[in-house]
Design a protein around this motif. Sequence first.
Motif: not given
Length: 350
Positions: A19-24, A60-62, A71-72
């Motif tokens: 199924e396509l996610d397309l959450g992005w 600080d995410h490094n 952010p992912s």
Amino acid sequence: MALDPKILEQLRQEPDMPELDLGWLGAQTAPGMAAKPGRRGLTLAEINVGDYGDAPERTDHNTIRIRGSVPSPNAVRIGYFIPNKGDIWSDNSGRIYEEAVQRQWSSATDIPWDTIKPLPDVVEEAICQICTFLTEVEFVAGDAPGRWIGQISPDHFETVLFLITQVVDEARHLDVFRKRALANGCGLLEAGGMGRALRNIMDAKDFSEMSALMHLVGEGFVQTMFRTGEFIATNEAEKTIFQLCAQDESRHVGFGVMHLRYVLEHQPERREEFHSYLDKAEELFGHPTSMNVAFQESLMITLGGGDTDKGLVMLMALQKKQVTEYLHRLKVAGMPERRERLHPGMAMFL
Ligand SMILES: [Fe+2]
Ligand SMILES: [Fe+2]
């Protein structure tokens, strides 16, 4: 050979499609934002709009996430070790990065190599000794900033982009002086003249220390020399080499001036620390044992056009100019008091 009927059957079936996610979709942080080119085109300054332009004071995410993206949750750590903007920042890095990209040149095709004609042996050897010295200096000038590129966060990418252009510039400087040494019958001569001073740059444990030692002291002195290159050059090829290298060096020195200024404005408690770095660098540059005798004598020969008495006078004028311009850069960076603390080995040139 016949195919297995089971495999044939599997190939005929529709593959299972996820199924396509397309959450992005819809994750954009600045909907409607559309940067427009300015007088110099679509530069980094033009796309530094809204939050995209805000380089954080601390990061600080490094991870590999570049400033402005979302952010992912799956992001892994990369290990950029310098979180503070103040430790690596310069307000001019985006502009000089753009300038560097627009003003690249080729040592193979932009130097009028055919203007090099046979020279008296002593002058040719002097030019080649200068070229030998400069290939070493240029190698370290690329090596030193290169060691810091992987430590700077993508939130502060402007500094990284500038440093990458510096490494490319220094590669070209190394190769152009090597090419000149090999272009007229002499080749490379005596190595190793500035080892102690160059080692001091490589030993820097802090980015700003490295920048002060390299951009302000080392490259500052080289820059002044390149700008007097028309008196050292014996033909149009050498003049062009010095002019083009000087143009590049002014960006590198400019980064160092503006970085030190930023540090002193944001971390004024570090002023004495920088004096201690300069104490050591000046001692090395001014100390007779770290001066490259072969380089100095070569400059005397080329500056005097073979007349070493005239060359000595011109060399002393060049050294005075180097120290004067060094002090001027420090004044612009916010350290005018350095004039009073200058090492005697340098003060004697004033
Ligand atoms: Fe250079
Ligand atoms: Fe440089």
